[in-house]
Design a protein around this motif. Structure first.
Motif, PDB file in Angstrom:
ATOM      1  N   SER A   1       0.825  -1.224   0.000  1.00  0.00           N
ATOM      2  CA  SER A   1       0.000   0.000   0.000  1.00  0.00           C
ATOM      3  C   SER A   1       0.854   1.267   0.000  1.00  0.00           C
ATOM      4  CB  SER A   1      -0.956   0.025   1.206  1.00  0.00           C
ATOM      5  OG  SER A   1      -1.824  -1.090   1.167  1.00  0.00           O
ATOM      6  N   ILE A   2       2.064   1.168  -0.530  1.00  0.00           N
ATOM      7  CA  ILE A   2       2.887   2.369  -0.713  1.00  0.00           C
ATOM      8  C   ILE A   2       2.568   2.937  -2.088  1.00  0.00           C
ATOM      9  CG2 ILE A   2       5.233   3.270  -0.942  1.00  0.00           C
ATOM     10  CD1 ILE A   2       6.179   1.125   0.984  1.00  0.00           C
ATOM     11  N   LYS A   3       1.986   4.135  -2.103  1.00  0.00           N
ATOM     12  CA  LYS A   3       1.552   4.758  -3.356  1.00  0.00           C
ATOM     13  C   LYS A   3       2.691   5.557  -3.977  1.00  0.00           C
ATOM     14  CE  LYS A   3      -3.122   5.215  -1.423  1.00  0.00           C
ATOM     15  NZ  LYS A   3      -2.736   4.758  -0.062  1.00  0.00           N
ATOM     16  N   ALA A   4       2.512   5.884  -5.265  1.00  0.00           N
ATOM     17  CA  ALA A   4       3.571   6.592  -6.000  1.00  0.00           C
ATOM     18  C   ALA A   4       3.866   7.960  -5.400  1.00  0.00           C
ATOM     19  CB  ALA A   4       3.184   6.732  -7.470  1.00  0.00           C
ATOM     20  N   ASN A   5       2.852   8.615  -4.810  1.00  0.00           N
ATOM     21  CA  ASN A   5       3.109   9.931  -4.212  1.00  0.00           C
ATOM     22  C   ASN A   5       3.760   9.824  -2.826  1.00  0.00           C
ATOM     23  OD1 ASN A   5       0.942   8.958  -2.791  1.00  0.00           O
ATOM     24  ND2 ASN A   5      -0.355  10.752  -3.060  1.00  0.00           N
ATOM     25  N   GLU A   6       3.955   8.576  -2.361  1.00  0.00           N
ATOM     26  CA  GLU A   6       4.615   8.356  -1.068  1.00  0.00           C
ATOM     27  C   GLU A   6       6.032   7.822  -1.232  1.00  0.00           C
ATOM     28  OE1 GLU A   6       0.711   7.029   1.568  1.00  0.00           O
ATOM     29  OE2 GLU A   6       1.818   5.508   0.433  1.00  0.00           O
ATOM     30  N   GLY A   7       6.327   7.245  -2.407  1.00  0.00           N
ATOM     31  CA  GLY A   7       7.637   6.644  -2.649  1.00  0.00           C
ATOM     32  C   GLY A   7       8.505   7.504  -3.539  1.00  0.00           C
ATOM     33  N   ARG A   8       9.768   7.671  -3.159  1.00  0.00           N
ATOM     34  CA  ARG A   8      10.658   8.548  -3.917  1.00  0.00           C
ATOM     35  C   ARG A   8      12.006   7.852  -4.111  1.00  0.00           C
ATOM     36  NH1 ARG A   8      10.680  13.849  -0.973  1.00  0.00           N
ATOM     37  NH2 ARG A   8      12.259  12.900   0.372  1.00  0.00           N
ATOM     38  N   ILE A   9      12.575   8.007  -5.317  1.00  0.00           N
ATOM     39  CA  ILE A   9      13.892   7.456  -5.617  1.00  0.00           C
ATOM     40  C   ILE A   9      14.855   8.624  -5.806  1.00  0.00           C
ATOM     41  CG2 ILE A   9      15.261   6.026  -7.175  1.00  0.00           C
ATOM     42  CD1 ILE A   9      12.700   4.577  -7.972  1.00  0.00           C
ATOM     43  N   PRO A  10      15.846   8.795  -4.927  1.00  0.00           N
ATOM     44  CA  PRO A  10      16.792   9.912  -5.056  1.00  0.00           C
ATOM     45  C   PRO A  10      17.567   9.842  -6.363  1.00  0.00           C
ATOM     46  CG  PRO A  10      17.022   8.785  -2.924  1.00  0.00           C
ATOM     47  CD  PRO A  10      16.141   7.925  -3.780  1.00  0.00           C
ATOM     48  N   ASP A  11      18.002  10.986  -6.837  1.00  0.00           N
ATOM     49  CA  ASP A  11      18.738  11.042  -8.106  1.00  0.00           C
ATOM     50  C   ASP A  11      20.016  10.214  -8.063  1.00  0.00           C
ATOM     51  OD1 ASP A  11      16.855  12.585  -9.339  1.00  0.00           O
ATOM     52  OD2 ASP A  11      17.896  14.492  -9.028  1.00  0.00           O
ATOM     53  N   TYR A  12      20.693  10.198  -6.901  1.00  0.00           N
ATOM     54  CA  TYR A  12      21.961   9.469  -6.847  1.00  0.00           C
ATOM     55  C   TYR A  12      21.754   7.963  -7.020  1.00  0.00           C
ATOM     56  CZ  TYR A  12      21.096   8.012  -1.965  1.00  0.00           C
ATOM     57  OH  TYR A  12      20.569   7.457  -0.824  1.00  0.00           O
ATOM     58  N   VAL A  13      20.592   7.457  -6.593  1.00  0.00           N
ATOM     59  CA  VAL A  13      20.283   6.036  -6.788  1.00  0.00           C
ATOM     60  C   VAL A  13      19.899   5.780  -8.246  1.00  0.00           C
ATOM     61  CG1 VAL A  13      18.765   4.132  -6.126  1.00  0.00           C
ATOM     62  CG2 VAL A  13      19.567   5.743  -4.391  1.00  0.00           C
ATOM     63  N   ALA A  14      19.077   6.683  -8.809  1.00  0.00           N
ATOM     64  CA  ALA A  14      18.623   6.527 -10.195  1.00  0.00           C
ATOM     65  C   ALA A  14      19.795   6.564 -11.177  1.00  0.00           C
ATOM     66  CB  ALA A  14      17.627   7.622 -10.531  1.00  0.00           C
ATOM     67  N   LYS A  15      20.760   7.445 -10.916  1.00  0.00           N
ATOM     68  CA  LYS A  15      21.899   7.564 -11.823  1.00  0.00           C
ATOM     69  C   LYS A  15      22.843   6.374 -11.707  1.00  0.00           C
ATOM     70  CE  LYS A  15      21.781  12.611 -11.962  1.00  0.00           C
ATOM     71  NZ  LYS A  15      22.439  13.868 -11.538  1.00  0.00           N
ATOM     72  N   ARG A  16      22.829   5.720 -10.540  1.00  0.00           N
ATOM     73  CA  ARG A  16      23.715   4.580 -10.312  1.00  0.00           C
ATOM     74  C   ARG A  16      23.148   3.298 -10.920  1.00  0.00           C
ATOM     75  NH1 ARG A  16      24.987   4.822  -4.411  1.00  0.00           N
ATOM     76  NH2 ARG A  16      23.208   3.426  -4.126  1.00  0.00           N
ATOM     77  N   HIS A  17      21.828   3.266 -11.117  1.00  0.00           N
ATOM     78  CA  HIS A  17      21.172   2.043 -11.593  1.00  0.00           C
ATOM     79  C   HIS A  17      20.292   2.351 -12.803  1.00  0.00           C
ATOM     80  CE1 HIS A  17      22.489  -0.146  -8.038  1.00  0.00           C
ATOM     81  NE2 HIS A  17      22.063   0.849  -7.305  1.00  0.00           N
TER      82      HIS A  17
END
Length: 474
Positions: free
Chosen positions: A107-123
């Protein structure tokens, strides 16, 4: 164990798993696909084949979330850092310049979950769509204008195997054709001994064609209970199964408002299950985009042009007579009105007569050694990019000068798919007998394309039901 068990265990010591139905009851209450279950069974089985049930139960409790898990509360209220193996969905929020994620099972919704830029750029694997992986979650409290969020601070994609396709192709030589077909059926999680005939087995593995051949489009109509939904929803994380609901051009191809690509660009194949229940929005726009894509693998939405190698599979039910034959001569009348266009149907390469397959009974339950589903799915995915097979098929076939290009393309793609499945060791036309290629690759390809041809001719008199005389070169 029988001889085939010994062969599988000997030649695939790290990639095989011994399946006993009773073992898999441990996953009761867990919504897990087969490729996750197999990996876990393998992880907790020792060299003697003994399953560490206690260890697996602890792992499931600590790292595999379920709908009643309190993980969200542990992260938010108690500030725990939690690492889990789960399915999550990544979305791009263009307006707020953010990468978001949701976990439906928690029940974790998209407006509650965030992926930091440093993680996104690494993967780079963190692209839009559904992903399986090991993730670490922490809670970031609100600060200033920034709202609080659950952040994904670490990610490891679920890919336990570095697949050696060359080894897989070479090992095929150690099995006879009948043994190899049984290996494929076992890897699809069914018992080959439960089938009525060799012909029925060959028809059953035809369901794997869209997993190995890029841009292959197929239709299967079958009565309920023949296992089609299970195959396309559980065998591979590279496939996406749509069951009911509404399909839009934005969902399938490109969302203009969100500036994000659709499902067709993120997966090897898209299967539309229970096709008669699916609704299609803005039908003219979607049908136009679909026609272009099925023809060329290219789509254009607004000013955005996209390409993909994904195939499309239509899965539907069909009413049968007491003699187990379709009630209606025109099979495609069971498809939605959206797919009643002969021009659209002509872009489908083959048809699987699912009513010729057995209903799933206990005698089809797998028991014995088989390839781990996760490994098997990686092999199928890797075979897609090997172009040798298409060239070999083309070199072995004689095609008339006046042959319809769509027929030629369909037969070549289907024959190439059968080569990949049945004779993956073949690297040149000399590596396979013409008799084997004709009987197990060309003939099934002609049959499946021939059904499409005949059915289109029944609904549109401008089409002929005759296929060009494609045969083996002398």
């Amino acid at each position: 164990m029988n001889q085939l068990d010994e062969k599988i265990r000997t030649h695939f010591p790290d990639e095989s798993v011994y399946k006993i139905p009773e073992r898999y009851s441990i996953f009761s209450g867990k919504n897990l696909p087969s490729f996750i279950k197999d990996w876990l069974i393998r992880k907790f089985t020792d060299e003697q084949g003994n399953l560490d049930t206690h260890g697996l139960l602890i792992f499931l409790e600590e790292h595999i979330p379920h709908k009643n898990s309190d993980i969200k509360n542990r992260v938010r209220t108690y500030g725990e850092e939690v690492t889990i193996l789960t399915r999550f969905i990544v979305e791009i929020d263009i307006l707020k310049n953010a990468l978001r994620f949701s976990i439906p099972d928690l029940s974790i919704k998209a407006n509650e979950g965030r992926i930091p830029d440093y993680v996104a750029k690494r993967h780079k694997e963190l692209r839009e769509g559904e992903i399986w992986g090991v993730i670490t979650l922490v809670y970031i409290p609100p600060e200033g204008k920034e709202k609080g969020a659950i952040e994904l601070v670490n990610f490891k994609p679920f890919k336990p195997y570095d697949v050696d396709v060359d080894y897989f192709r070479t090992v095929r030589k150690e099995f006879s054709l009948t043994e190899w077909i049984d290996v494929l059926i076992r890897s699809m999680e069914y018992n080959p001994d439960g089938f009525d005939s060799f012909t029925q087995k060959l028809l059953f593995i035809s369901r794997l064609l869209i997993f190995v051949e890029p841009n292959l489009n197929m239709i299967e109509l079958a009565p309920k209970g023949t296992g089609k939904s299970y195959i396309f929803g559980n065998i591979s994380k590279y496939g996406w199964l749509i069951s009911g609901g509404t399909v839009t051009r934005a969902k399938l191809f490109y969302d203009v408002s969100r500036k994000s690509m659709g499902l067709i660009t993120n997966y090897d194949c898209i299967s539309m299950d229970e096709i008669e229940t699916i609704r299609f929005a803005d039908e003219n726009e979607l049908q136009g985009a679909l026609k272009n894509y099925l023809e060329s693998g290219v789509f254009t939405v607004a000013h955005t042009r996209g390409t993909s190698l994904a195939g499309l599979m239509l899965l539907g039910n069909i009413p049968l007579s007491n003699h187990n034959q379709p009630v209606h001569q025109k099979y495609f009348t069971n498809l939605p009105q959206f797919f009643q266009s002969s021009a659209l149907l002509d872009r489908f390469h083959g048809f699987i007569e699912g009513w010729k397959l057995k209903r799933i009974h206990e005698d089809l339950t797998i028991k014995g050694y088989t390839l781990n589903v996760e490994y098997f799915s990686e092999i199928l995915h890797s075979l897609r990019s090997i172009s040798d097979y298409s060239l070999i098929a083309s070199e072995l076939m004689a095609v008339p000068q006046n042959a319809d290009k769509r027929d030629t393309k369909a037969v070549t793609k289907l024959a190439s798919g059968y080569l990949k499945l049945l004779f993956p060791h073949v690297k040149s036309p000399e590596d396979i007998s013409k008799e084997d290629f004709e009987n197990f690759c060309l003939k099934p390809a002609l049959e499946k394309r021939g059904i499409v041809r005949k059915q289109i001719a029944l609904i549109d008199g401008e089409f002929s039901e005759d296929l060009p005389d494609i045969h083996i070169k002398s």
